[in-house]
Every structure is written in C-alpha cells, then in structure tokens.
Write a protein that holds these residues in place. Sequence first.
Motif, short mmCIF file in Angstrom:
data_model
loop_
_atom_site.label_atom_id
_atom_site.label_comp_id
_atom_site.label_asym_id
_atom_site.label_seq_id
_atom_site.Cartn_x
_atom_site.Cartn_y
_atom_site.Cartn_z
N PHE A 15 0.77 -1.27 -0.04
CA PHE A 15 -0.03 -0.04 0.04
C PHE A 15 0.77 1.36 0.12
N ILE A 16 2.15 1.11 0.33
CA ILE A 16 2.90 2.57 0.49
C ILE A 16 3.43 2.48 -0.93
N GLY A 17 2.94 3.71 -1.48
CA GLY A 17 3.41 4.12 -2.89
C GLY A 17 2.30 3.56 -3.97
N SER A 18 1.31 2.95 -3.53
CA SER A 18 0.24 2.43 -4.42
C SER A 18 -0.68 3.63 -4.85
N GLU A 19 -0.70 4.71 -4.26
CA GLU A 19 -1.51 5.95 -4.51
C GLU A 19 -3.01 5.69 -4.59
N GLY A 20 -3.57 4.94 -3.50
CA GLY A 20 -4.79 4.92 -3.15
C GLY A 20 -5.48 3.56 -4.12
N THR A 21 -4.77 3.03 -4.84
CA THR A 21 -5.17 2.16 -6.03
C THR A 21 -5.50 0.66 -5.40
N LEU A 22 -5.25 0.36 -4.22
CA LEU A 22 -5.39 -0.88 -3.61
C LEU A 22 -6.14 -0.86 -2.44
N GLY A 23 -6.27 0.46 -1.93
CA GLY A 23 -6.94 0.53 -0.29
C GLY A 23 -6.80 1.92 -0.09
N ILE A 24 -7.48 2.16 1.16
CA ILE A 24 -7.34 3.71 1.47
C ILE A 24 -6.76 3.42 2.91
N ILE A 25 -5.59 3.99 2.99
CA ILE A 25 -4.90 4.25 4.32
C ILE A 25 -5.65 5.09 5.29
N THR A 26 -6.02 4.52 6.44
CA THR A 26 -6.39 5.37 7.63
C THR A 26 -5.50 5.58 8.57
N ALA A 27 -4.51 4.94 8.77
CA ALA A 27 -3.66 5.31 10.07
C ALA A 27 -2.15 4.59 9.57
N ALA A 28 -1.26 5.09 10.32
CA ALA A 28 0.22 4.64 10.09
C ALA A 28 0.80 4.77 11.26
N SER A 29 1.61 3.73 11.62
CA SER A 29 2.72 3.77 12.78
C SER A 29 4.07 4.16 12.08
N LEU A 30 4.43 4.99 12.82
CA LEU A 30 5.65 5.72 12.26
C LEU A 30 6.96 5.52 13.12
N LYS A 31 8.19 5.67 12.31
CA LYS A 31 9.32 5.49 12.91
C LYS A 31 9.85 6.86 13.40
N LEU A 32 10.29 6.91 14.78
CA LEU A 32 10.97 8.25 15.35
C LEU A 32 12.43 8.00 15.59
N THR A 33 13.18 9.05 15.82
CA THR A 33 14.43 8.96 16.02
C THR A 33 14.60 10.27 17.11
N PRO A 34 15.67 10.16 18.06
CA PRO A 34 15.79 11.28 18.84
C PRO A 34 15.84 12.86 18.38
N LEU A 35 15.31 13.73 18.92
CA LEU A 35 15.35 15.06 18.29
C LEU A 35 16.69 15.63 18.36
N PRO A 36 17.01 16.07 17.05
CA PRO A 36 18.56 16.55 17.09
C PRO A 36 18.60 17.96 17.90
N THR A 37 19.50 18.08 18.63
CA THR A 37 19.71 19.17 19.59
C THR A 37 20.67 20.11 18.88
N GLN A 38 21.50 19.73 18.05
CA GLN A 38 22.31 20.54 17.21
C GLN A 38 22.09 20.66 15.67
N ARG A 39 21.97 21.91 15.08
CA ARG A 39 21.73 21.89 13.59
C ARG A 39 22.69 22.89 13.10
N GLU A 40 23.40 22.54 12.09
CA GLU A 40 24.23 23.56 11.31
C GLU A 40 23.53 23.31 9.88
N THR A 41 23.39 24.84 9.55
CA THR A 41 22.87 24.92 8.07
C THR A 41 23.96 25.98 7.21
N ALA A 42 24.23 25.69 6.13
CA ALA A 42 25.13 26.58 5.28
C ALA A 42 24.67 26.57 3.94
#
Length: 467
Positions: free
Chosen positions: A196-223
């Motif tokens: 169903f991931i990437g099937s663009e609603g052609t095989l069923g209707i996604i109603t909820a998802a369990s998602l993978k989380l990571t620790p919140l970055p405490t440092q960010r550097e942008t250039a």
Amino acid sequence: MSMLSKRLAAKLGNDLVLADGEGMDRYLRDWHRDTVGAAVAVIRPRSVTDVANAVLASRDLGLAIVPQGGNTGLVHGALPQSPSDHVVLSLERLNRIRTIAPDDFSMTVEAGCILSAAKECAAENGMFFPLALGAQGSCQIGGNVSTNAGGINVLRYGMTRDLVLGLEVVLPNGEIWNGLSTLRKDNRGVDLKQLFIGSEGTLGIITAASLKLTPLPTQRETALLAVASLDDAVALYRLARRECCDLMSAFEFMPPEAFPLAQAAMPDLVMPLSGQYQAYVLMELGGSGLVDMADLMQRFLELGMEKGLILDGVIAASQSQARTLWSFREGMVEGQVKRGRHLRTDVSVSLSNLAAFVAEAEAELASALPGCLAISYGHVGDGNVHLNVLPSAGTPDGERDAIIKRAKTIINEVLFRYQGSISAEHGIGREKMDDFRTGLQPTQVQLLAALKAAIDPDWRMNPGVLF
C-alpha cells in the motif's frame, strides 16, 4: 444535489457527504489550482468505520473512489475525473494522533493528520519525525504514505517507505486490515504494508500509520555554499558523505535563478552572498549527543575550500537564519508558480550521471525552446532533480500547452538515454500515466495486473492511476 449524491447521503448521512458546487471546489482543484476535476460528491468520514461504510456505499451505487489527503500532490493523483461516477473520499477528519511512545521511538497517527502536526507532537516528546516537505503545513500523513513521499531528509532517513512501521487500511471490499505494528523486526512472511505504500490509493485507503521516530536533534548546522558548477556540487557531496558520514541530513543544489524566483514570492528575502556564482548548495548537519556539530561543519568547509570546491559561503548563526536560508529553496518553488502554468518534473538518474544529464537536457531545451527558462534544482545525494521549464511571461495558453508538451518530450528522451526514472518522489498520478506505461516491461504489467485483480477486482479504487 444529484440523485446519486442524494442516495449516497441517505446511506451515509448528510454530515459525511458534501455535494454542493461551492463547497466541493477546493477538493476538485490541484495544488497549483490550474487543473480542475469533477466528482459526484465528496465524502468526509470521521472514523475508520465511516471509511469502511463509505467504501461499501460507493460500491453499491457503482461509484469509483478517489482517496484524497491534503491535495498537495503534483501529478493529479488525488483529482477526480468524472461527474457521473467518481467520489472524493477526503481523510481530513481522521486527524488524531492516536499514540506516541518515546520509549519505543514510535507514534501512531491517523491518515488525515497534517505532517507538521505529527512533527510538532514528536518534538514535544523529545522525538523527531524526519519527513520534511515544502508542503508539510498542509499535506497529510496518509497522502505521504500512499505516494511514498521523499523530501529533503532522504539522504539520512530514507523515503516515507523507510519510516513506516505499520498501517491500517480499508480494503476495496470494505474490510479493515489492522497492521499497526510498531515492531522494528518482524519477519513473518510477506510485508503486506509495502503493497500500500506508494500505491497511490489504488489498492486500498490508508486510515492510520505507525511511524518510526528518532531522537530530536539538539544541534543543527546549516550552510549556503557557492560552487563553480553542478559537477563541483556533486564532488562536494561525495566529500561531505565521506567526512560527515550519516550526520548530514540534507544537501540541495540550486542554480543562480533560484534567488530572484524566491524573492519574487518573498520580497523580504535578502541574498546573503554578495558574489554571483554558477551553482549553490544548501547543506545541513544535524544530531544530538556528544558530537560537536559546529566544529564538524567548520572543519568540513575548510576542507572543501582547500580542495577548491567551495568558492564562498555562509553558516547560519541561529535557527532563524537557518529558516531564512531554507526560505530560498522553498520560495523558489512559489516563485515558479507566480510565473504561470509550466512544466514540473521530478526525475532521477544515478549520481555519477547527474551533472551530465542536467547539462544535456538544458542544452537541448535551450536549442528547441529559446525564450523559455529551464531551471534545475534538487537533492544531490539521491540523484533527484526537478528540471522545470517556464514559458516566457505572456505566452498564450495554447502556445504554453505546446511548449510544456515539447519540453516534457525532450527531457524524457534524455532521461531514457541515462536510464533514469520519470518519478523520483512525486508518484505517477494521472499526469504521468502514458510515460509510466511506456517504460513498463511485460512482466511488470502482468504482475501489476495480477495484484490489482486480486485486491480490487472491480477496479474502483482511484481509477486512471498506475493501472
């Protein structure tokens, strides 16, 4: 209301069925508002049970279903096409965050949850959901999953497919499949959620998802960095990949035209570099814990300058300045919209071919379509380039259509020579169906047809997309 919409409302209730023209308008236009669809009605369920009932009611009335999230897609995959037998099923009311489990590094959200709301909830709990898109203030998780959305953090965290642990899906027969596992390792046979991931609603209707989380970055550097060419941008990426390892979360390239386009959409933006250069890189490092991110960025930039790859640059001194730098990347897209209808592409080639592909495609476009602006930008590390073609201001609609069609043909011809993909992250939708089918192998056609016949034998789910 038409007779069909009245019968639909009688089955589901007036609260769930929207059938007046003015109220339906926003569900029938694409994000750029330059393409209009048509439907019998819009169904707006409040629960997964409502979705199942809507599927059964639509089947009884012979209606095809076009699932719709935030309607921010760029290939018309959520745009209904028929005023006589299409209904939009909007997931916007299924917007709850069901659970968040920081100790398990996971959260479960409903399909209509806005991406930015999911990210904010994760952050409030010291967690990070890394999917990041320009439309994250309006796109929805269900749409992200059904199109396997990409975005700026793919380098480090992968596509949406890599961030999904489990799904809840309403099937075309109205049954509910609860696959909302949050297990990281579960090797019990075929991984059904991947259908169903990437099937663009052609095989069923996604109603909820369990998602993978990571620790919140405490440092960010942008250039923001200036380089001599796209070739040098690719060389700089390879250097960054080796020296910064998995701490690099984004590496975007932009042409010089990006800045006036962004300023046309956001007049308050001020270009932070004084010189004029042929190409630019927007780079971000992020992490938490014991690594000194500022020192890593500084040492990498010194190395890049020593090797002659970096000509100029600026490091954001605060998160506010970092947001300003990212505004150029996001504003560039809005600036293109202000130029009127144009060709938007989302293609990919191998990283080693990226610079050559862009140079060849832009040269052929310049030769065949003088006066048009070809602008290439995108995600260097994954070979994804958005090569868009903007007709000159004041081009009549008929001529604009011909330019867009010709430009698309030119780009695809070059792309196929480089064995690239016509869709890196936006999906196929209805807009790319002809090109998609042209590139399919016979075995692929057979497998896709067998899959569709097994799950949606009546072909009622999002007709005209993928199959």
